[in-house]
Design a protein around this motif. Structure first.
Motif, short mmCIF file in Angstrom:
data_model
loop_
_atom_site.label_atom_id
_atom_site.label_comp_id
_atom_site.label_asym_id
_atom_site.label_seq_id
_atom_site.Cartn_x
_atom_site.Cartn_y
_atom_site.Cartn_z
N ILE A 273 0.82 -1.22 0.00
CA ILE A 273 0.00 0.00 0.00
C ILE A 273 0.86 1.27 0.00
N ALA A 274 1.84 1.32 0.89
CA ALA A 274 2.64 2.55 1.01
C ALA A 274 3.41 2.82 -0.28
N GLU A 275 4.04 1.77 -0.79
CA GLU A 275 4.81 1.92 -2.03
C GLU A 275 3.91 2.40 -3.18
N SER A 276 2.72 1.81 -3.27
CA SER A 276 1.78 2.22 -4.32
C SER A 276 1.36 3.67 -4.14
N GLY A 277 1.24 4.08 -2.91
CA GLY A 277 0.87 5.46 -2.63
C GLY A 277 1.93 6.43 -3.13
N TRP A 278 3.19 6.12 -2.82
CA TRP A 278 4.28 7.01 -3.27
C TRP A 278 4.35 7.05 -4.80
N GLU A 279 4.23 5.91 -5.41
CA GLU A 279 4.27 5.88 -6.89
C GLU A 279 3.15 6.74 -7.47
N MET A 280 1.99 6.62 -6.85
CA MET A 280 0.85 7.37 -7.36
C MET A 280 1.08 8.87 -7.20
N ILE A 281 1.65 9.25 -6.09
CA ILE A 281 1.89 10.68 -5.84
C ILE A 281 2.88 11.23 -6.87
N VAL A 282 3.95 10.49 -7.14
CA VAL A 282 4.91 10.95 -8.15
C VAL A 282 4.19 11.14 -9.49
N ASP A 283 3.27 10.25 -9.80
CA ASP A 283 2.53 10.40 -11.07
C ASP A 283 1.58 11.60 -11.04
#
Ligand code: TRP
Ligand code: SF4
Length: 400
Positions: A57-67
């Motif tokens: 979840i956390a990793e996906s969150g960071w990736e999404m924010i960068v996008d």
């Protein structure tokens, strides 16, 4: 009374694709120029269905924010944050849960739908049933009045309005409200007071929305009112209480149905996506190998754009001129499919260029992203704490 404010959240799904860009992010980017906006990673929402796989979840969150940032969501204009970093959401959710009838939750259309769709999971949980209420808390805690969502989420906004109304009805009554409100009306001055009275009657007895609007404008102009009296007069218009929580409205984004590589809606689960920051070689390859009109087997066969997923992308990306060229060339076998795809490849690459550039800054220095979010969480918390203070006070739990 409360300034206009936009709020929206997204579950942490990891890398965004062009469907997210055209369906959601472009809209956010427009809104951030027009209103104060709050955009957040709805990580607790991910738990409502994925409580058994929390590791990513956390990793996906960071990736999404960068996008988001790559797409052009601008942290100097919008507040970006992570839901679970603002624990006030949970406090409001808990308080609202006490007064939310079970039937309201069971009747939310997504409840049974999702349960059936995700039949392989055990979703007979407390958290999953309460998920629309968590969403309601997300919205109400910022007194956001505009919530950009897709069509499937509209019932959740309607539900949020009902919860706000119920809360205001239960806890928005101060002792002697009626008398205080009448006194406040007098303070408007005789001319305004008379007009206010007439507008209130028109709204309450005949439901005339424009009377309500005019009355709001009248109160906005009445400079000399104290904050308390202004609140009372707003409340008195619609009922007999104070408006502690604000009823939001859905900002329905006209669903730019972004076609995927196979003509179905672009979606990770269909495996037909182009990601926001896909490299140029891969974009070229994906579009070049896209399925075309199945009837057009040889170069000399005329085709029909209406039966071709490539055409659907032209609808999104191409000018009238290019589209005419496609229509004519396809139907007359004047152009080949690979030729037809060239302007599309160019358009997608051009759209992605600034995204790659913006993303690079954050990939080079990931601390920047951490700082943006830390900053956003702090701003969000301040707003959330203000609402919670009013909520606790209204419920008599402020212990002062
Ligand atoms: N429920 C939304 C979704 O699944 C995400 C979300 C959570 C949201 N809280 C929100 C959207 C508040 C708008 C406002 O897409
Ligand atoms: Fe599709 Fe273009 Fe080929 Fe026609 S020419 S079938 S629109 S890819």
């Amino acid at each position: 009374m409360y300034a206009e404010k936009v709020l929206s959240g997204m579950r942490p799904t990891g890398r965004m694709h062009l469907g997210h860009y055209h369906g959601v992010l472009k809209n956010w980017i427009r809104l951030q120029q027009e209103y104060p906006c709050l955009f957040f990673v709805a990580d607790w929402h991910a738990l409502t269905t994925n409580y058994d796989e929390t590791a990513s979840i956390a990793e996906s969150g960071w990736e999404m924010i960068v996008d988001w940032l790559a797409a052009g969501v601008d942290p100097s204009q919008a507040t970006l944050f992570i839901q679970s970093r603002v624990p006030e959401h949970a406090e409001l959710h808990l308080m609202l849960s006490m007064m939310t009838p079970l039937g309201w939750l069971e009747r939310v259309p997504t409840y049974k739908d999702q349960m059936e769709k995700l039949a392989h999971k055990d979703l007979a949980t407390y958290g999953f049933l309460g998920y629309p209420l968590l969403q309601a808390a997300d919205i109400l805690i910022y007194r956001a009045d505009k919530v950009p969502v897709g069509e499937d989420q509209v019932p959740h906004i309607e539900f949020t309005r009902e919860v706000a109304r119920r809360f205001n009805h239960l806890y928005g009554r101060e002792p002697g409200f009626e008398d205080k409100a009448k006194l406040a009306v007098k303070k408007l001055g005789s001319k305004r007071a008379k007009l206010y009275g007439e507008l209130r009657t028109r709204f309450q007895e005949r439901g005339e929305e424009d009377a309500l609007e005019q009355a709001h404008a009248l109160l906005d102009e009445a400079q000399s009112l104290s904050h308390g009296d202004r609140e009372r007069l707003f409340g008195y218009l619609e009922g007999s209480g104070k408006m502690i929580l604000v009823e939001p409205e859905a900002l329905l984004t006209e669903a730019a149905r972004m076609p995927g590589l196979d003509g179905q809606k672009m979606s990770k689960s269909y495996g037909n996506t182009i990601s926001l920051r896909e490299d140029a070689g891969s974009v070229t390859k994906k579009i070049s190998t896209m399925q075309t009109d199945p009837q057009r087997v040889r170069r000399s066969d005329p085709g029909d754009p209406a039966k071709c997923p490539v055409w659907q992308l032209h609808v999104i990306y191409s000018s009238d001129e290019v589209r005419q060229w496609v229509q004519k060339g396809c139907k007359s076998a004047g152009i080949g499919c690979l030729e037809c795809k060239q302007p599309l490849i160019a358009a997608v690459l051009k759209e992605q260029e600034p995204m790659h550039e913006r993303a690079q800054i954050y990939l080079d220095d990931p601390q920047l992203v951490r700082n943006i979010i830390a900053d956003g969480c702090e701003k969000a918390r301040k707003l959330a704490q203000e609402t919670m203070r009013d909520v606790r006070e209204a419920m008599g739990l402020d212990y002062t």
